[in-house]
Design a protein around this motif. Structure first.
Motif, PDB file in Angstrom:
ATOM      1  N   ARG A  68      68.657 -23.154  28.565  1.00  0.00           N
ATOM      2  CA  ARG A  68      69.634 -22.928  27.504  1.00  0.00           C
ATOM      3  C   ARG A  68      71.043 -22.848  28.077  1.00  0.00           C
ATOM      4  NH1 ARG A  68      69.853 -17.725  23.356  1.00  0.00           N
ATOM      5  NH2 ARG A  68      71.574 -18.505  22.062  1.00  0.00           N
ATOM      6  N   ALA A  69      71.180 -22.176  29.211  1.00  0.00           N
ATOM      7  CA  ALA A  69      72.495 -22.086  29.842  1.00  0.00           C
ATOM      8  C   ALA A  69      72.993 -23.460  30.271  1.00  0.00           C
ATOM      9  CB  ALA A  69      72.427 -21.139  31.040  1.00  0.00           C
ATOM     10  N   GLY A  72      74.142 -25.802  27.282  1.00  0.00           N
ATOM     11  CA  GLY A  72      75.457 -25.498  26.732  1.00  0.00           C
ATOM     12  C   GLY A  72      76.505 -25.209  27.782  1.00  0.00           C
ATOM     13  N   ASP A  73      76.116 -25.321  29.064  1.00  0.00           N
ATOM     14  CA  ASP A  73      77.017 -24.986  30.162  1.00  0.00           C
ATOM     15  C   ASP A  73      77.652 -23.619  29.926  1.00  0.00           C
ATOM     16  OD1 ASP A  73      78.181 -25.482  32.619  1.00  0.00           O
ATOM     17  OD2 ASP A  73      79.978 -26.413  31.762  1.00  0.00           O
ATOM     18  N   ASP A  74      76.782 -22.646  29.574  1.00  0.00           N
ATOM     19  CA  ASP A  74      77.245 -21.345  29.089  1.00  0.00           C
ATOM     20  C   ASP A  74      76.695 -20.233  29.981  1.00  0.00           C
ATOM     21  OD1 ASP A  74      78.028 -19.101  27.719  1.00  0.00           O
ATOM     22  OD2 ASP A  74      77.207 -19.720  25.784  1.00  0.00           O
ATOM     23  N   LEU A  75      77.574 -19.521  30.667  1.00  0.00           N
ATOM     24  CA  LEU A  75      77.174 -18.445  31.563  1.00  0.00           C
ATOM     25  C   LEU A  75      76.468 -17.315  30.834  1.00  0.00           C
ATOM     26  CD1 LEU A  75      77.282 -17.062  34.367  1.00  0.00           C
ATOM     27  CD2 LEU A  75      79.559 -16.221  33.761  1.00  0.00           C
ATOM     28  N   ALA A  76      76.766 -17.119  29.539  1.00  0.00           N
ATOM     29  CA  ALA A  76      76.177 -16.001  28.800  1.00  0.00           C
ATOM     30  C   ALA A  76      74.667 -16.103  28.694  1.00  0.00           C
ATOM     31  CB  ALA A  76      76.789 -15.920  27.400  1.00  0.00           C
ATOM     32  N   HIS A  77      74.105 -17.303  28.905  1.00  0.00           N
ATOM     33  CA  HIS A  77      72.670 -17.487  28.745  1.00  0.00           C
ATOM     34  C   HIS A  77      71.930 -17.584  30.071  1.00  0.00           C
ATOM     35  CE1 HIS A  77      73.276 -17.782  24.520  1.00  0.00           C
ATOM     36  NE2 HIS A  77      74.047 -18.852  24.622  1.00  0.00           N
ATOM     37  N   THR A  78      72.600 -17.230  31.132  1.00  0.00           N
ATOM     38  CA  THR A  78      71.931 -17.162  32.427  1.00  0.00           C
ATOM     39  C   THR A  78      72.379 -15.886  33.120  1.00  0.00           C
ATOM     40  OG1 THR A  78      71.443 -18.355  34.489  1.00  0.00           O
ATOM     41  CG2 THR A  78      73.721 -18.460  33.664  1.00  0.00           C
ATOM     42  N   HIS A  80      74.477 -13.817  35.787  1.00  0.00           N
ATOM     43  CA  HIS A  80      75.727 -13.887  36.554  1.00  0.00           C
ATOM     44  C   HIS A  80      75.432 -13.381  37.963  1.00  0.00           C
ATOM     45  CE1 HIS A  80      79.789 -13.531  37.855  1.00  0.00           C
ATOM     46  NE2 HIS A  80      80.327 -13.639  36.652  1.00  0.00           N
ATOM     47  N   PHE A 177      75.974  -9.358  29.765  1.00  0.00           N
ATOM     48  CA  PHE A 177      77.099 -10.044  29.157  1.00  0.00           C
ATOM     49  C   PHE A 177      78.398  -9.338  29.513  1.00  0.00           C
ATOM     50  CE2 PHE A 177      73.463 -10.701  26.399  1.00  0.00           C
ATOM     51  CZ  PHE A 177      73.378 -12.086  26.406  1.00  0.00           C
TER      52      PHE A 177
END
Length: 448
Positions: A68-69, A72-78, A80, A177
């Motif tokens: 999912r991360a 969407g290239d989205d840090l919130a879904h992986t 940190h 998050f």
């Protein structure tokens, strides 16, 4: 330090991981590896280890689904891994422990505080261990997941380091998050000092919070704790009071909870009179547990309970000090979270007989999830403060009970943060006995 994300085929080896972890469909999860995180720690059983410190190294493999991360290239879904690396190093350099095993459990708990993490492998190296024969390293390796939780608490930053300043209070952040505080330039202008505050009824009805200008607004979602459940979930709420008319306050609190939109009170436990534990000398407490169902997000439910506390004059001037009303969220559905403002399940519930004993009376088969959890009745029987429970009143919602007063306890510590076990002494005098079945207590008129 190195990092790597990728899938591992079944049976494939990893240099220092405990093996592959499968998802619910039987497919291997992805991994993020952090190798060689090092810090000077003061762990060990010898005095010179505590005094001088030595180098500890941690390797961490986090099992998760990164699709999912990536989509969407989205840090919130992986996960940190930069923040995680800092937290792992803080555990290594933090509170001293006798055993490397304890340090490994703390790191595992810190990883699993990230909701994206499904499982974790932790290896802690102690290359300078005080061993009298030639050796290369000492390594403790553990595997923990959501079914085999760590036997430790996750890392939390020191309060003085994490507390926001009054001028620029950032929004609540979670381990999963991290949030960035708004810049000073974007801050709203200061509000008039005499601005009116919203009533607690408004807070209950809308889930809003007071703002600087005295109005109320629904907060923007910040993390998973702001997301309402798709279906009603079970909730366990603990109540306590030892100031003023404590029984009347608790009765009113039950009524207030039943009026919260999105919260349905299902049952109320017997009332326990308990010795205070963990704070200054003070009167005994009256404690009860409310079982409920809710469609509210966990943080919205927290705001509602805080509004009820404030309506009954709750002051937070002293930790574990006397209070007119204390409301704690113990369990909210399956939520597992460690945030600045809310931890679920409650991190100390497993050791509080004043929560466990009433809970077990109203739900004998209850199970406390999370770290240190288990069957509630069994936890109540072994809780450190179990001998502080004076009696249980079964019909307290409709009948008066004696006001809580301190009793001489020659062999017991005085204080607050844990509850006690049941004795039948005073209970028999009032025609109530802890061994009575919980269904014998009267629910009162809160269902009306």
């Amino acid at each position: 330090m190195s990092t790597e994300a990728g899938s591992q085929a079944p049976g494939g080896g990893a240099p220092w991981a405990g093996g592959v972890t499968l998802d619910s469909s039987g497919r291997p999860l992805d991994q993020i590896r952090l190798a060689g995180i090092a810090a000077i720690g003061h762990h060990g059983v010898f005095e010179h280890e505590r005094r001088e410190g030595q180098r500890f190294v941690a390797d961490v493999v986090v099992h998760l689904d990164t699709r999912r991360a990536a989509a969407g290239d989205d840090l919130a879904h992986t996960l940190h891994y930069g923040i995680l690396a800092e937290q792992v190093a803080a555990v290594l350099a933090g509170e001293p422990a006798d055993l490397v095993e304890t340090v490994a459990e703390r790191i595992a708990a810190t990883v699993l505080a990230f909701p994206q993490a499904v499982a974790v492998d932790v290896s802690v190296h102690k290359p300078q261990a005080p061993i009298t024969v030639p050796f290369d390293d000492v390594v403790v390796t553990i595997h923990r997941d959501r079914t085999k939780l760590p036997a430790a608490e996750p890392y939390r930053p020191p309060a003085e380091a994490s507390a926001p300043t009054p001028a620029q209070a950032p929004p609540t952040s979670t381990a999963a998050f991290p949030l960035v505080a708004p810049s000073a330039a974007a801050a709203p202008p200061p509000a008039p000092a005499a601005a009116p505050q919203p009533s607690w009824h408004e807070v209950l009805q809308t889930g809003s919070q007071p703002t600087a200008d005295g109005s109320a607004h629904a907060p923007e979602p910040q993390d998973a704790l702001d997301v309402p459940p798709a279906h009603p979930v079970d909730v366990v709420i603990a109540l306590g009071a030892n100031q003023g008319s404590a029984q009347e306050t608790l009765r009113a609190a039950v009524t207030d909870l039943a009026r919260v939109p999105g919260l349905e009170v299902v049952d109320v436990s017997p009332l326990a009179r308990t010795a205070a534990v963990g704070g200054p000398e003070q009167p005994d407490y009256l404690n009860a547990v409310v079982l409920a169902r809710t469609t509210l997000a966990p943080r919205a439910l927290l705001h509602a309970t805080q509004a009820i506390e404030q309506a009954h004059g709750r002051e937070r001037s002293e930790r574990w000090g006397p209070r007119t009303l204390d409301i704690d969220l113990i369990v909210v559905g399956s939520a597992l979270a460690v945030t600045d403002d809310l931890e679920l399940p409650h991190p100390r519930a497993h050791a509080r007989a004043f929560v466990l004993q009433p809970w077990a009376q109203v739900d004998p088969d209850a199970v406390l999830p999370g770290l240190g959890g288990g069957p509630v009745a069994a936890l109540a029987a072994t809780a450190p403060d179990r001998d502080g429970i004076r009696w249980l009143a079964l019909d307290w919602l409709t009948a008066p009970v004696p006001a809580p007063q301190p009793e001489p306890q020659p062999d017991a510590e005085q204080g607050r943060d844990a509850g006690p076990s049941t004795t039948g002494t005073s209970a028999a005098a009032h025609g109530q006995h802890p061994s009575q079945h919980p269904s014998q207590h009267t629910a009162g008129d809160w269902r009306a």
